[in-house]
Structures are given as C-alpha cells and as structure tokens.
Design an enzyme around this catalytic site. Structure first.
Site, short mmCIF file in Angstrom:
data_model
loop_
_atom_site.label_atom_id
_atom_site.label_comp_id
_atom_site.label_asym_id
_atom_site.label_seq_id
_atom_site.Cartn_x
_atom_site.Cartn_y
_atom_site.Cartn_z
N TYR A 1 -7.44 -14.06 19.33
CA TYR A 1 -7.83 -12.65 19.34
C TYR A 1 -6.68 -11.79 19.87
O TYR A 1 -6.41 -10.71 19.34
CB TYR A 1 -9.07 -12.45 20.22
CG TYR A 1 -9.58 -11.02 20.15
CD1 TYR A 1 -10.55 -10.66 19.22
CD2 TYR A 1 -9.07 -10.04 20.99
CE1 TYR A 1 -10.99 -9.36 19.12
CE2 TYR A 1 -9.50 -8.73 20.90
CZ TYR A 1 -10.47 -8.39 19.97
OH TYR A 1 -10.89 -7.09 19.88
N PHE B 1 -0.62 11.04 -0.93
CA PHE B 1 -1.51 10.13 -1.65
C PHE B 1 -2.94 10.50 -1.27
O PHE B 1 -3.18 11.11 -0.23
CB PHE B 1 -1.18 8.67 -1.31
CG PHE B 1 -2.04 7.74 -2.10
CD1 PHE B 1 -1.92 7.65 -3.47
CD2 PHE B 1 -3.03 6.99 -1.48
CE1 PHE B 1 -2.75 6.83 -4.22
CE2 PHE B 1 -3.87 6.16 -2.23
CZ PHE B 1 -3.73 6.08 -3.59
N ASP B 2 -3.92 10.12 -2.11
CA ASP B 2 -5.29 10.61 -1.88
C ASP B 2 -5.90 10.19 -0.54
O ASP B 2 -6.55 11.00 0.12
CB ASP B 2 -6.22 10.26 -3.06
CG ASP B 2 -6.20 8.81 -3.45
OD1 ASP B 2 -5.37 8.06 -2.93
OD2 ASP B 2 -7.02 8.40 -4.30
N ASP C 1 5.63 7.66 4.37
CA ASP C 1 4.53 6.89 3.79
C ASP C 1 5.24 5.96 2.80
O ASP C 1 5.53 6.34 1.68
CB ASP C 1 3.54 7.82 3.10
CG ASP C 1 2.44 7.04 2.38
OD1 ASP C 1 2.47 5.80 2.43
OD2 ASP C 1 1.57 7.68 1.76
N ALA D 1 4.66 2.81 1.27
CA ALA D 1 4.00 1.66 0.63
C ALA D 1 4.96 0.97 -0.34
O ALA D 1 4.95 -0.24 -0.47
CB ALA D 1 2.76 2.14 -0.11
N LYS E 1 1.36 -3.32 -1.08
CA LYS E 1 2.29 -3.04 -2.19
C LYS E 1 3.58 -3.82 -1.92
O LYS E 1 3.69 -4.99 -2.29
CB LYS E 1 2.56 -1.54 -2.30
CG LYS E 1 1.42 -0.75 -2.93
CD LYS E 1 0.34 -0.42 -1.98
CE LYS E 1 -0.65 0.60 -2.49
NZ LYS E 1 -1.78 0.79 -1.54
N HIS F 1 -13.48 9.81 -6.58
CA HIS F 1 -13.14 9.01 -7.76
C HIS F 1 -13.47 7.53 -7.58
O HIS F 1 -13.65 6.82 -8.56
CB HIS F 1 -11.65 9.17 -8.10
CG HIS F 1 -10.74 8.91 -6.95
ND1 HIS F 1 -10.70 9.72 -5.85
CD2 HIS F 1 -9.85 7.92 -6.71
CE1 HIS F 1 -9.80 9.24 -4.99
NE2 HIS F 1 -9.28 8.15 -5.49
N1 PM9 Z 1 -2.51 3.24 -2.99
C1 PM9 Z 1 -2.92 2.75 -5.27
O1 PM9 Z 1 -3.55 2.14 -6.13
C2 PM9 Z 1 -4.55 1.90 -3.54
C3 PM9 Z 1 -5.74 2.72 -3.47
S1 PM9 Z 1 -6.29 3.51 -4.91
C4 PM9 Z 1 -6.75 2.26 -5.99
O2 PM9 Z 1 -1.92 3.43 -5.55
C5 PM9 Z 1 0.27 5.41 -0.68
C6 PM9 Z 1 1.52 6.01 -1.23
C7 PM9 Z 1 -0.55 4.64 -1.46
C8 PM9 Z 1 -1.74 4.08 -0.91
C9 PM9 Z 1 -2.64 3.33 -1.68
C10 PM9 Z 1 -2.02 4.34 0.46
C11 PM9 Z 1 -3.24 3.78 1.12
C12 PM9 Z 1 -1.18 5.13 1.19
N2 PM9 Z 1 -0.06 5.63 0.61
O3 PM9 Z 1 -4.88 1.40 -0.12
O4 PM9 Z 1 -5.31 1.89 2.26
O5 PM9 Z 1 -0.20 4.41 -2.73
O6 PM9 Z 1 -3.73 0.11 1.65
O7 PM9 Z 1 -3.10 2.41 1.29
C13 PM9 Z 1 -3.30 2.65 -3.87
P1 PM9 Z 1 -4.33 1.41 1.26
#
Ligand code: PM9
Length: 462
Positions: free
Chosen positions: A73, A126-127, A217, A219, A260, A452
């Site tokens: 843990y 990003f959303d 950000d 990813a 990613k 969405h």
């Molecule tokens: N991005 C994508 O498919 C996964 C969710 S929508 C199907 O593009 C950025 C630039 C992203 C992102 C996720 C996140 C959030 C933050 N910044 O999905 O929570 O492209 O790991 O990351 C998706 P998490």
C-alpha cells in the site's frame, strides 16, 4: 529505395481475434447504443479506432515487468522504479502517480484555483481538462493559431499557440486572473497537431513576463518531440529524449495521461519541477481522490509496465513506424479526395466533416453522423471531435459551435497492421461517395457533464 511504408520494428507473439459482423447486425447494435459509438460493445466492433488511450499493445518487456509488481500500500518498490524513470525523462523533482490523466487533472488543477473569476489558457484544452478547469471553478480559453482551422493547407505546427492572442487574453483578463497556461502537446483536439519548440519557448517567455504558472498536458509528448525533430532544422540531430527534456525544462508542471505515450493500459503522472508547496498540496489531496501518493490509483504491476513503456515510447524506430501508419491512412484518404486535417498529426487521421457533410448543421452533429455511417459500413469505430463533444456554454447552456467538426480515426499503438488501415480507408471512401444520404442527430438523453461519453441520440427524420 522508395519505401511504400515503414514496417513495424516488432514481430507478433500473441493475437486477439476480432470478428466482422453483418451490416444488419450493426444496424441493431448502433440503435441499441443510442447512435453513440461509445456505447457499442467492443466485441461488436471490427477495427476499433475510438482512441489510442490505453489500447496499445504492450511489449514482452512490459508483460514481464508486470510480474515484478510490488503491491505494498505504501512505499512500493514499483513506485520508486517509476519515479526514477519519470525523473530521468523530465528532470523534475517531484513525481506522483495517478490512475490516468484526468486523475492527475482533478488533483492538480484545483490547487491553482483559489478564488472565483480565474482562467486557464491553452492552445486547446482537451475535453477532460476543460471539464476539470470548470469543476475547479475556473474558465477555459483556447488560443491556437488560425492555420489550425484551415484543414486543407500545410502548416508544420498547427498546434502552436497564437502568441499575440495569448498576450491579448492575459492583458484583457488581467495577469492576476490567469491561473495557468496549459501547453497541450500534441494538440489532440485540433488533429494531434504538434507544437514547435520555437513556439513553446515563446510561450515560456510570456509566462515568465507575466509570472504565470506553465503546465504541459503531455499525453503525447514523445510524438510531439518526433515532429520537432522532423520539422525544426535545429533539432534534426537531437534525440527524442533530448528534445523532450528541453521541452520539460520550459514548464513548471507536467500532467500526463500515460495511457498514450506511456504505452500502458492505465496510468497517469503528476510531475512538478520544483514547487515544494504545490507538491505538498497535491500529495495531501491525492489521498482522498486517487490513493496514497506512492500508488495514486495504480497497482504495483501497472507502475512496472508504465516504467518500461515510458522508455519504449521514446525509441525512434517505434515512433517512425507509428507516425508512418497515420501518414499511410491519411494519404489513402487524401488521394481519394476525402477532406482531412492536413498534414496528419501524431495519433490519428481527422476527417473534416464540415466539408464531408456540409448539409448537416453543427447542432445536429455532422461528425457523429459520419462516424455512425462508418461503423455501419464496415464495423470501424471512430470518435467525434466536434460540437457534440464540445457541449454547452457553462454560463448560458447554449450548444457551442466547434470551429472544426472532426471524425477522428485514432490509431492504437502497435495494434493494427497496414492491412487494417486499408480496410478503414476503403470504408471511409465508400461513405464519402454516398455522403448526401447522411442525416443529423438529436438527443434522446443528454448528460450534464462530458455528454459525448454517455449521451443517447437518434437520427432526425426530415
Ligand atoms: N484523451 C483520447 O481519446 C481519452 C479519452 S476520450 C476517449 O484522446 C489529453 C491531451 C488527452 C486525454 C485523453 C487526457 C485525459 C488529457 N489530455 O483519458 O484521463 O488526450 O487518461 O486523459 C483521450 P485520461
């Protein structure tokens, strides 16, 4: 030799069968899913291009690493391994794991918002980032160059910040009201488009001048570094790792969805350059939100796989093949006259559905309509990145109009072959030939946040 494509720098050791369904079956599946591909069962999908997030194939080194997971843990050995790798890549002082990108966002962003009336500015949020900015009580403003919205014309870095616009926003809103500047690399929502080193350095100068916290950000930071190497003369002889390191030195905080460019099925990272006070706040806040700071919602084995994946994603031969898959699909579509965001970005081909289905207005979600048609055509699952995703204005609750209506064909890492991409291209071209029969969509059920993902829709009968 003129190469048709860059063959994969790996061979296949395990396979997962996928199945082709009939069109009649798909009509039923899509209806049951409320005309929202997010609600399809994956076994009813033939080629899944919904996302590149957590859908990549792990290497045998990663699978082997899973066995080394320390599930303690607190103080897990696997955490210290991950911390070491992340510190080597970023040269940041503090590393905290999170279960995924939005986990990192929900911990860090509220720490930067101490009152009402604050703004974050990004080349493009990003959303989930936008959602966490708003949940923290701030507002999200996007500030990308105009070239990004012109899908036809070449620009090497369509993800770049509009630097003049950035300064105008800061001066207009008052620098004391800017909670942070977020550099999204690559710029996912605009087509996985890269941001140049030159542009990031200018953003850094602006952040310094106005004393504003700078976040990455990141990813897809390794893919961004690849584009910098390819397209900025000064960086052509630098390694991906050197370029990434230089980028990280520009910022104060690095948030990562490690699903990613960590080539892992789950995981996120909070990396803080040197702000001990912020680190202590995040370390405290992560406990009720994600878990103890040495696991942040991840198992020990997740952290092991991620430690390996982070390094693999920086390998040049891996990136060359990955980018070439996107290029291959993009070229096939462009050759057939299908409108796409050009040049293609790092992780996906984005089809311009404003041009594909101009007869469907933004509030009837043209890119969702094209996405559904593609699923019906060949069992390929894309995702909408347009007005359906953008949602409503948090203050007026009006449907927002997205400047781009995109269908994203997202390519998972090391998962599909060029032959799969050929099937995808043929299906998109077929839908394009019959595009005038496409109809818009309306809501059957609309969730209040990030609609969405779980909304239900129905085709509009005219
Ligand atoms: N991005 C994508 O498919 C996964 C969710 S929508 C199907 O593009 C950025 C630039 C992203 C992102 C996720 C996140 C959030 C933050 N910044 O999905 O929570 O492209 O790991 O990351 C998706 P998490």
């Amino acid at each position: 030799m003129n190469k048709k494509y860059v063959a994969p720098p790996y061979r296949i050791k395990m396979v997962e069968p996928i199945k082709v369904t009939t069109k009649e079956e798909r009509i039923g599946f899509l209806k049951d899913a409320g005309y929202n591909p997010f609600s399809l069962r994956s076994e009813d999908v033939y080629i899944d291009l919904l996302t590149d997030s957590g859908t990549g194939a792990m290497s045998h080194f990663q699978w082997a690493a899973l066995m080394m997971g320390d599930e303690a843990y607190a103080g897990s050995r696997s955490f210290y391994k991950l911390e070491k790798v992340a510190k080597e890549i970023t040269n940041y002082k503090y590393i905290i794991p999170a279960h995924q990108g939005r986990g990192a966002e929900q911990v860090v962003l509220p720490q930067l918002v101490d009152r009402e009336g604050l703004y974050f500015i990004s080349n493009m949020h990003f959303d989930t980032t936008r959602a966490h900015v708003e949940l923290a009580g701030a507002r999200a403003l996007d500030c990308v160059i105009d070239e990004c919205f012109d899908t036809e014309n070449y620009h090497p870095f369509k993800g770049n910040f509009d630097l003049k616009g950035l300064v105008n926003i800061i001066e207009g809103k008052g620098k004391e009201n800017i909670a942070g500047i977020i550099m999204t690399i690559t710029n996912n929502s605009a087509g996985g488009q890269p941001v140049s080193m030159e542009n990031m350095k200018e953003v850094k100068k602006i952040a310094n001048k106005y004393d504003i916290t700078l976040l990455i950000d990141g990813a897809r930071y390794a893919e961004n570094a690849y584009f910098v190497k390819q397209r900025e003369e000064e960086y052509k002889n630098k390694s991906i790792r050197e370029i990434a390191l230089e980028v990280f030195q520009l910022a104060d905080i690095f948030l990562m969805s490690a699903k990613k460019d960590g080539i892992s099925n789950i995981g996120g990272l909070i990396c803080i350059k040197e702000d001990t006070d912020l680190y202590n706040k995040c370390r405290t806040y992560i406990v009720p939100m994600e878990g103890f700071p040495t696991y942040g919602g991840l198992t020990g084995r997740d952290m092991e796989a991620l430690s390996v994946g982070l390094n693999e994603a920086l390998e040049l031969d891996y990136l060359e093949h990955r980018m070439d898959q996107v290029r291959f699909l993009g070229d096939k579509l462009r050759d057939a006259g299908v409108p796409i965001q050009y040049p293609v970005g790092g992780h996906a081909v984005f089809v311009d559905c404003k041009k594909f289905a101009p007869h469907i207005p933004y509030f009837e979600f043209p890119a969702q309509s094209v996405s559904n048609a593609l699923y019906l055509e060949a069992g390929v699952r894309p995702v909408e990145i347009g007005s359906f995703l953008l949602g409503r204005d948090p203050d007026t609750h009006e449907n927002l109009e997205s400047p781009l209506e995109l269908m994203r064909l997202t390519i998972p890492r090391r998962t599909y072959t060029y032959a799969h991409l050929e099937v995808v291209a043929e299906a998109v071209i077929e839908v394009y030939k019959n595009r005038e029969i496409l109809v818009g969509l309306e809501f059957d059920y609309e969730p209040p946040v990030l609609r969405h993902f779980t909304a239900r829709l129905k085709p509009i009968k005219k």
